[in-house]
Design a protein around this motif. Structure first.
Motif, short mmCIF file in Angstrom:
data_model
loop_
_atom_site.label_atom_id
_atom_site.label_comp_id
_atom_site.label_asym_id
_atom_site.label_seq_id
_atom_site.Cartn_x
_atom_site.Cartn_y
_atom_site.Cartn_z
N VAL A 78 181.57 -16.90 101.42
CA VAL A 78 182.75 -16.21 101.96
C VAL A 78 182.36 -14.83 102.50
CG1 VAL A 78 184.93 -15.11 101.29
CG2 VAL A 78 184.46 -17.44 100.58
N LEU B 268 180.29 -15.09 105.70
CA LEU B 268 181.10 -15.44 106.87
C LEU B 268 181.93 -14.24 107.32
CD1 LEU B 268 182.32 -19.02 105.94
CD2 LEU B 268 180.87 -18.40 107.88
N VAL B 269 182.58 -13.60 106.35
CA VAL B 269 183.45 -12.48 106.71
C VAL B 269 182.64 -11.38 107.39
CG1 VAL B 269 184.89 -10.63 105.79
CG2 VAL B 269 185.18 -12.95 104.94
N PHE C 48 181.49 -12.45 110.88
CA PHE C 48 182.57 -12.48 111.86
C PHE C 48 183.04 -11.08 112.20
CE2 PHE C 48 182.09 -16.69 111.65
CZ PHE C 48 183.03 -17.51 111.04
N VAL C 49 183.14 -10.27 111.17
CA VAL C 49 183.68 -8.92 111.37
C VAL C 49 182.76 -8.10 112.28
CG1 VAL C 49 183.65 -6.83 109.99
CG2 VAL C 49 185.33 -8.59 109.51
N TYR D 28 182.49 -10.38 115.93
CA TYR D 28 183.71 -10.49 116.72
C TYR D 28 184.54 -9.21 116.68
CZ TYR D 28 182.38 -15.33 116.92
OH TYR D 28 181.66 -16.48 117.13
N ARG D 29 183.90 -8.08 116.41
CA ARG D 29 184.65 -6.83 116.41
C ARG D 29 185.19 -6.59 117.81
NH1 ARG D 29 179.57 -6.04 117.05
NH2 ARG D 29 178.81 -4.51 118.57
#
Lengths: 317, 210, 561
Positions: free
Chosen positions: A35, A38-39, A42-43, A46-47
């Motif tokens: 988790v 992934l977070v 992505f953070v 995909y900022r």
């Protein structure tokens, strides 16, 4: 005091529980890492304003992914349930001929009574490699006997017996605490839990200053409290024969059949009209207020000894 | 007669939807009441299954006459409440108020009868504690449930009586038109209180008697 | 992202400013607040009330954590200690967490999000606040009159026959505030069923609305059982009736069944709204549709339903049968599945998003991590043998605080910040908010991770004095509590400041979808000047192939267009 006196796994069961715990820690750790990974990915990726490909996912992929992780989660949780449950079930059936120790909890202390008559306050000695069964009751509120080294605890209720069965394997000095909030000195209701080798336990028991064992004391009470007035063959009062009663199936007047365990015997003394035996009238008086908690322990021990001697003599049940 | 449009309240678009909304609201509230009484009735069920003989012995001493009178009173009041609701839908103001008044009187009759019964129960000592006339301790569990179940029911009935009285007064003073959504709500609530009694009556009065 | 966008079209708002433009301007007297039926004002009444009680409950536990620095205590008697942790539990559960999101954000936003002018029963709404206040008054009385020391769980025979604190008053307070919950629940259910604007079908509702609906179902069905359990305790204590008295053939374990039948769903009352808030925030701050909307709805419903079937996992050592233990354990594992799905879907929402790091998003990300940890430790506790070892220890305390504080309070803070501009018409200072969010996350972990450790080692809960071996963990935990004090006080300061000096907010400072952003900030009393008509799904932040630009209007239109 050292931490090991709290955290040592002092039985095979405790070790098995530790294994489950560490497996769960590993699985949880992996899931948490996934988790977090992934977070964080992505953070960062995909900022807002980052120049990476973004677009719609095809709906079929979305659907597959959803079904996929739902199924995976379901199976993982089912597996964990099954593994934990089977460890629990394996530990369930207490062996016959366990060493039975009576526990009385009250605000804010513990009384332990060994079958040989030994009594102790706030400290419990048990023999290692022996099946032990604690029969526990409270004199006031709900308490809970917690033995961290065995990874076991059980609530203790007033006017009822609850049980804790175990076989300790590692001699040592450990701790016991109360684990159900019971008032002002709940946090001071603790003590020592001492596991001795069987030989040491025998020596310890022999060295205890108590006289007669529980069953003999119970036999004396059986006479002085007047039980024998009705419950002997030849009495003018029609009362059930108590030889061999413990562990027997009893047919009640309302049609039910129950097993005569400690709870049944205790209720019969304190609430005699609760389970009236078939063929008898509800004329037995209650001994509430007459028989103390300690008396009850002795009476029940005596009644149990009647079963043991009945089976030895080959008397009919 | 009051202007119907005055009966529509914020934020409802019209009276029909408002009535439906009040109806739904009362039913949802009654769901919570079902759980409230349900917990109590479950406790009764559990204790009775553990102590069947004691419950039988204890229930022999409930006053069947009072209980039956009360059942008749309450069932009748549900009939009159239904008539009041129909009258309101037909916009018959006097009939509505009249039926509400009868319903209220029947409800008060129930409470009076209950009060007399409580007095008799207390005189014979059937309140758990010292002086309780039955020897077997679990009989006191039955009577504990009796006092709590009938007491909570009576409180609910009293609330219903109060609301019926206030609403009848509001109709009488023409503050509210009878076709307002209020009748929907109080009729449903009243029937619920009646239904609870229909459940309590056999549990408390018919044990061992049928 | 906090610049004012003045060219935003507002289909449902007045073009020119009128005199009483917002609900805040409709009357400035005390009576206009105390007699209001406007759901937005009632939401603010609740917000003030629960904030006061949050700090009272927080003060209680601050004293507890201070005392626990020393293994044998240093400034509290055991009775005082016991009363403080009891007060903390009662206040935080019933006077903060249960009402928190539903009574503040639910009240304010549910009508706005569905396009309604108010909730179904505005006067019932006001009554629900007064019920809260009456319940709170009982609790204040309890504090003044010396406190209650049974733990928030009120177990008999301790609470009925042995405790010497204000049990009856405390039970009465909780009983009354329970009806506040039920009233709110009834209102929300009818509102959602009957007052949705044209085109707002069930599956176009924002997930926050779904969370309000499901939590209302749970509140209405579970709370009355709590009320009965407390009524029975009062009957035993105040009237001497033998209810759970074993000497009369009663059973104290029956109380536990009735109590936990409510109190387990209660924890879902506390988490479902948080999940609703977090869904809104991830959608807005990743600028993307929530992944798997339908599964998210079904997950909320599944949690609500299965949540009613697992209460026995609080009673694995209470004297239940082994069969019951197995059944409850199994169902507890099952209820974890929909929660896990929601975590995956929130993560997937961020995939290919445009992620910002404003305070609401920081709080939501904190929620995600902490809810995951809390949920995973729930698996430990759902396993009977692990629970037997860890129940009534600090492991359980850490578990439920991780979900309720790490989860719900984080989501509450996220929602407060997200909707602050809408509710107040002001913008808060972003840097301080981000700082507070990060401080809270760190403070939380310092407070509660040590508790997991010492719980497994054998440290029991509700202990005033404790064995010295656990002191190091207690000291670290108390340090973390100190950090949390700072993290919770900061928002009071900068949010309070923004009320007077904050920049004025536009109607949609976050450029978010949702009907609540289609009216001015703050909204007019009747919410919308024209009934909105909805013809699209929620979270239309992008359509296939076309990411929506900030400022591009979302597809809602006036009736008749």
């Amino acid at each position: 005091m050292s931490l090991a006196e709290w955290t040592t796994a002092a039985s095979d069961y405790a070790e098995r529980i530790d294994n489950i715990f560490w497996l769960l820690c590993t699985v949880s750790g992996l899931i948490l890492l996934l988790v977090m990974a992934l977070v964080i990915t992505f953070v960062i990726r995909y900022r807002r304003g980052s120049q990476v490909e973004r677009g719609e996912l095809p709906p079929s992929l979305k659907h597959e992914v959803e079904i996929g992780w739902t199924a995976a989660t379901l199976f993982l949780f089912l597996f964990i349930f099954w593994w934990a449950a089977s460890a629990e079930l394996a530990a369930l059936s207490p062996p016959r001929n366990a060493l039975e120790i009576h526990v009385v909890a009250k605000q804010w202390m513990w009384r332990f009574q060994h079958p040989g008559g030994a009594r102790e306050i706030d400290t419990l000695h048990v023999p290692a490699d022996t099946a032990v069964r604690l029969a526990m009751t409270s004199e006031d509120v709900i308490h809970d006997l917690y033995l961290p080294a065995l990874r076991l605890k059980q609530d203790i209720l007033p006017d009822r017996y609850t049980y804790l069965s175990f076989t300790a394997t590692k001699p040592g000095t450990y701790y016991l605490t109360c684990a159900e909030f019971c008032g002002t000195d709940h946090s001071r209701m603790g003590g020592k839990f001492v596991v001795l080798s069987p030989a040491e336990y025998a020596r310890w028991t022999a060295a205890q200053p108590e006289g007669d064992d529980l069953a003999h004391q119970g036999e004396a009470l059986f006479r002085t409290l007047g039980c024998s007035g009705c419950h002997t063959p030849g009495s003018s009062v029609h009362a059930p024969d108590l030889r061999g009663v413990y562990g027997r199936l009893v047919h009640l007047s309302d049609g039910r059949t129950v097993t005569a365990d400690e709870a049944y015997l205790r209720d019969s003394i304190l609430l005699p009209n609760k389970d009236v035996v078939a063929g008898f009238s509800p004329i037995m008086p209650s001994f509430k207020g007459v028989a103390t908690e300690a008396d009850l322990v002795k009476l029940i021990a005596y009644l149990k000894s009647l079963s043991a001697s009945a089976s030895r003599q080959g008397a009919p049940p | 007669m009051s202007d119907v449009s005055a009966a529509v309240r914020e934020p409802w678009p019209d009276l029909t939807v408002q009535r439906q909304g009040v109806g739904l609201g009362i039913w949802v509230f009654l769901a919570s009441e079902v759980l409230f009484f349900g917990a109590l009735i479950t406790a009764y069920g559990i204790y009775r299954s553990i102590h069947p003989a004691a419950f039988l012995a204890a229930a022999k001493h409930t006053e069947l006459v009072y209980g039956t009178i009360n059942t008749v009173l309450l069932l009748t009041s549900s009939v009159t409440m239904t008539v009041a609701l129909r009258a309101a839908e037909a916009r018959l103001r006097r009939a509505t108020i009249g039926c509400l008044a009868v319903t209220l009187v029947l409800g008060v009759g129930f409470l009076l009868c209950k009060g007399l019964e409580y007095r008799d129960d207390l005189r014979e000592g059937f309140f758990p504690g010292a002086g309780f006339p039955l020897a077997d301790p679990p009989t006191q569990l039955f009577w504990m449930l009796y006092w709590i179940m009938t007491g909570i029911h009576a409180i609910h009935l009293s609330a219903g009586i109060l609301v019926v009285g206030v609403v009848a007064m509001l109709f009488w003073r023409r503050v509210l038109p009878v076709q307002d959504s209020t009748m929907e709500g109080i009729a449903t609530y009243w029937h619920f209180v009646d239904t609870v009694w229909i459940l309590l009556f056999p549990l408390l009065y018919l044990v061992g008697r049928i | 992202m906090t610049e004012v966008a003045t060219d935003m079209t507002l289909p449902f708002a007045p073009v020119e400013e009128t005199g009483a433009a917002s609900y805040l301007d409709e009357g400035h007297t005390i009576m206009s607040w105390l007699a209001t039926t406007d759901h937005k004002r009632i939401a603010i009444l609740y917000a003030v009330s629960i904030t006061i009680f949050f700090f009272i409950g927080g003060a209680a536990i601050a004293l507890v954590r201070l005392e626990l620095i020393e293994p044998h205590g240093w400034f509290l008697t055991s009775d005082a200690y016991n009363r403080l942790f009891t007060l903390h539990g009662i206040i935080m559960v019933w006077f903060f967490l249960v009402p928190s999101i539903p009574a503040t954000m639910g009240n304010f936003l549910l009508p706005l999000m569905i396009g309604a002018r108010d909730v179904a029963f505005p006067r019932l709404n006001l009554l629900s606040w007064y019920l809260y206040v009456i319940g709170a008054a009982f609790t204040v009385y309890v504090v003044i009159a010396g406190g209650v020391d049974t733990g928030w769980t009120f177990y008999p025979p301790l609470s009925s026959n042995y405790a010497n604190g204000q049990v009856v008053a405390a039970a009465a307070g909780v009983f009354v505030v329970g009806f506040s919950s039920i009233a709110t629940g009834v209102n929300f259910i009818v509102t959602t069923h009957m007052l949705r604007a044209p085109g707002m079908t069930w599956f176009r509702l924002p997930l926050f609305c779904w969370s309000m609906y499901t939590v209302s179902l749970v509140m209405v069905l579970a709370t009355p059982v709590l009320a009965m359990s407390l009524l029975l305790i009062v009957a035993e204590r105040a009237f001497g009736l033998p209810v759970f008295d074993a000497a009369h053939g009663g059973d104290p374990v029956l109380f536990q069944h009735i109590f936990w039948f409510y109190s387990h769903p209660a924890v879902y009352i506390m988490i479902l709204p948080a999940m609703g808030v977090v869904s809104e925030i991830f959608a807005c701050f990743a600028r993307r549709q929530v992944f798997g909307y339908a599964f998210m709805v079904y997950a909320l419903l599944a949690i609500a339903v299965i949540g009613f079937m697992v209460w026995g996992h609080h009673m694995f050592v209470a004297g239940q049968s082994q069969l019951a233990n197995l059944v409850f354990s199994f169902l507890s594992f099952m209820v974890a599945v929909p929660s896990a799905i929601k975590v995956f879907n929130w993560i997937a929402t961020m995939y290919r998003g445009q992620i910002g790091f404003e305070a609401p998003m920081l709080y939501a990300l904190g929620f995600l991590g902490l809810f995951t940890i809390g949920g995973l430790t729930g698996l430990f506790l759902a396993s009977v043998p692990i629970d037997v070892a860890t129940t009534d220890s600090y492991f359980v305390v850490a578990h439920f605080h991780t979900i309720m504080v790490g989860g719900t309070v984080s989501a509450f803070m996220a929602g407060i910040h997200y909707w602050w501009p809408k509710v107040t018409g002001r913008l808060y200072h972003e840097f301080f908010a981000q700082f507070a969010a990060i401080t809270m996350f760190l403070g939380f972990n310092v407070t509660f991770l040590p508790q997991f450790v010492m719980g497994w080692q054998g440290m029991p809960r509700r202990y005033h004095t404790y064995p010295e071996v656990f002191q190091v963990w207690h000291v670290i935990s108390s340090l973390g509590a100190g950090i949390l004090v700072v993290a919770y006080t900061l928002p009071l300061i900068y949010l309070g400041w923004s009320l007077f000096r904050g920049e004025r907010a536009s109607d949609n400072p976050w450029h978010a979808t949702g009907l609540e952003w289609q009216t001015p900030s703050p909204p007019p009393k009747e919410n919308f000047h024209h009934v909105p008509v909805i013809d699209a799904e929620p979270y239309m932040y992008h359509e296939t192939g076309h990411p929506r630009e900030p400022g591009e209007p979302t597809p809602v239109r006036e009736q008749g267009e």
